[in-house]
Design an enzyme around this catalytic site. Sequence first.
Site, PDB file in Angstrom:
ATOM      1  N   PRO A  20       0.810  -1.219   0.000  1.00 14.39           N
ATOM      2  CA  PRO A  20       0.000   0.000   0.000  1.00 14.39           C
ATOM      3  C   PRO A  20       0.843   1.268   0.000  1.00 14.39           C
ATOM      4  O   PRO A  20       1.938   1.299   0.581  1.00 14.39           O
ATOM      5  CB  PRO A  20      -0.774  -0.111   1.327  1.00 14.39           C
ATOM      6  CG  PRO A  20       0.153  -0.876   2.221  1.00 14.39           C
ATOM      7  CD  PRO A  20       0.912  -1.833   1.329  1.00 14.39           C
ATOM      8  N   GLY A  21       0.339   2.288  -0.644  1.00  7.44           N
ATOM      9  CA  GLY A  21       0.926   3.619  -0.553  1.00  7.44           C
ATOM     10  C   GLY A  21      -0.088   4.519   0.132  1.00  7.44           C
ATOM     11  O   GLY A  21      -0.012   4.800   1.331  1.00  7.44           O
ATOM     12  N   ARG A  22      -1.095   4.901  -0.648  1.00  4.76           N
ATOM     13  CA  ARG A  22      -2.146   5.801  -0.178  1.00  4.76           C
ATOM     14  C   ARG A  22      -2.717   5.397   1.187  1.00  4.76           C
ATOM     15  O   ARG A  22      -2.905   6.245   2.064  1.00  4.76           O
ATOM     16  CB  ARG A  22      -3.286   5.774  -1.220  1.00  4.76           C
ATOM     17  CG  ARG A  22      -4.499   6.608  -0.898  1.00  4.76           C
ATOM     18  CD  ARG A  22      -5.624   6.313  -1.903  1.00  4.76           C
ATOM     19  NE  ARG A  22      -5.117   6.222  -3.259  1.00  4.76           N
ATOM     20  CZ  ARG A  22      -4.917   7.277  -4.051  1.00  4.76           C
ATOM     21  NH1 ARG A  22      -5.213   8.477  -3.631  1.00  4.76           N
ATOM     22  NH2 ARG A  22      -4.430   7.105  -5.265  1.00  4.76           N
ATOM     23  N   CYS A  27      -1.038  31.552 -11.898  1.00  7.51           N
ATOM     24  CA  CYS A  27      -1.549  32.166 -13.112  1.00  7.51           C
ATOM     25  C   CYS A  27      -2.003  31.065 -14.055  1.00  7.51           C
ATOM     26  O   CYS A  27      -1.330  30.748 -15.053  1.00  7.51           O
ATOM     27  CB  CYS A  27      -0.468  33.008 -13.775  1.00  7.51           C
ATOM     28  SG  CYS A  27      -0.187  34.498 -12.844  1.00  7.51           S
ATOM     29  N   TYR A  78       0.271  11.290  -2.235  1.00  7.41           N
ATOM     30  CA  TYR A  78       0.347  11.980  -3.527  1.00  7.41           C
ATOM     31  C   TYR A  78       0.085  13.475  -3.337  1.00  7.41           C
ATOM     32  O   TYR A  78      -0.544  14.121  -4.171  1.00  7.41           O
ATOM     33  CB  TYR A  78      -0.595  11.316  -4.552  1.00  7.41           C
ATOM     34  CG  TYR A  78      -0.333   9.827  -4.622  1.00  7.41           C
ATOM     35  CD1 TYR A  78       0.851   9.366  -5.174  1.00  7.41           C
ATOM     36  CD2 TYR A  78      -1.211   8.898  -4.072  1.00  7.41           C
ATOM     37  CE1 TYR A  78       1.149   8.004  -5.192  1.00  7.41           C
ATOM     38  CE2 TYR A  78      -0.921   7.536  -4.079  1.00  7.41           C
ATOM     39  CZ  TYR A  78       0.259   7.102  -4.648  1.00  7.41           C
ATOM     40  OH  TYR A  78       0.553   5.760  -4.651  1.00  7.41           O
TER      41      TYR A  78
END
Length: 437
Positions: free
Chosen positions: A288-290, A359, A395
């Site tokens: 797992p990451g998230r 911008c 992320y």
Amino acid sequence: MIASSATGSAAGSKPGLRREIAGVSIADLAEQYGTPLYVYDADTIRRRCRDLAAWDTIRFAQKACSNLAVLGIVRREGVLVDAVSTGEIHRAIVAGYSPHAPREPGPDGLPPAHPIVYTADIFDRDSLDVVVRHGIHVNCGSADMIEQLAERMPGASITLRVNPGFGHGHSQKTNTGGEGSKHGIWHEEIPEVLRRAEWAGLQVSGLHMHIGSGTDLAHLAEVAGALERVAIEVGRSLTMISAGGGLPVPYKPGEVHADLSGYFTLWDATRKRLEERFGHRIRLELEPGRYLTAESGSVITEVRAVKRQGDRKYLLVDAGFNTLARPVLYGSYHPMSLCPRDDDARNATEEVAVGGPLCESGDIFTQTDGGFVATRPLPVAAVGDLLVIEIAGAYGFVMASNYNSKPLPAEVLVDAGAHRLVRSRQTPEDLVRGECV
Ligand SMILES: *Cc1c(COP(=O)(O)O)cnc(C)c1O
């Protein structure tokens, strides 16, 4: 199903209002470290690591949040690490991971696990050098990596990342399986790739599938069957299987955590059938990451303008997609709370769009997939209030950029009621380092 823990407004405060992160005053954090600021709650990361204790190995996909302090927390929880680049191998080593696996099986009789694994679809020249220098285990996503590695590390064992022919993600951009994905070795190519590995003198010791990020368990569950079929083709050299990552996280109100025990049971059964067939133990990994860091992280940003464009009201804050890119990249939803500068009650709420300083008209946090500007009900805000963008620990900072020559924000860790700077804000000198007139 387990109900989602309260990640929005702290218990006892009004909806949409929030004054603390893990017991620390948001106003104090902004005052001391400035804004925009990433803040991580160490206990939330530890809790997420412990949720997954059933798996033999949890391997953190550090690309989700690779600050050394975060790597240190997961390492002390017994979590191992995945690296997708030379830079991530470097981070893992600096955070205290050993490049080498222990030689002997553990007390559980399982084959030893590699603390760091390099997973990629290519070796750039730099990563091949670093992998060879440290003897890092490689998870190959392209057959061409086999000969490139064999030439430099004869006799090495490798794992294969397999594309099972299907994939799924929260966005087309996070789908990592099927014909639309560049990732992994195509499942029908496996017999040919096994011949290439044998010819090159490399042992295939494991299989890995990762079909996408932020998908759902029904799609993830299909991976177990696909991996089992490929495992039988690989045969008895197999000592490790990895379910990859992709575990979902509740972002939107009403979303809940997925049933992880059922997911483990499914994979454990797959592993046990393979153990029976091959007559030896097989290590079961999750990557797992998230899941480990998303809920721990928040962005604290300051409201710098409140304005109307026709009928729509905008809050403009000092964070932009240079700070948190998920909304502009994927149309992702992040919960938000307001922390008023004063002790105002702020009973009223109103619909607002929230944008940043860049911008670029896409610099909007309240956008939907396709880039349409949406609004959000938030307590009525004034210039100088702080806005907290939540569930930003995966992320988030790792995708921040210097666009518009904005410095990368600072990162702070909150642990046991204390807070400390774990990455300082970039300075104007940092922005021009390495350039010349
Ligand atoms: C990104 C990635 C993961 C983690 O994905 P999450 O959705 O964050 O869990 C796991 N494995 C590999 C190879 C990845 O590239």
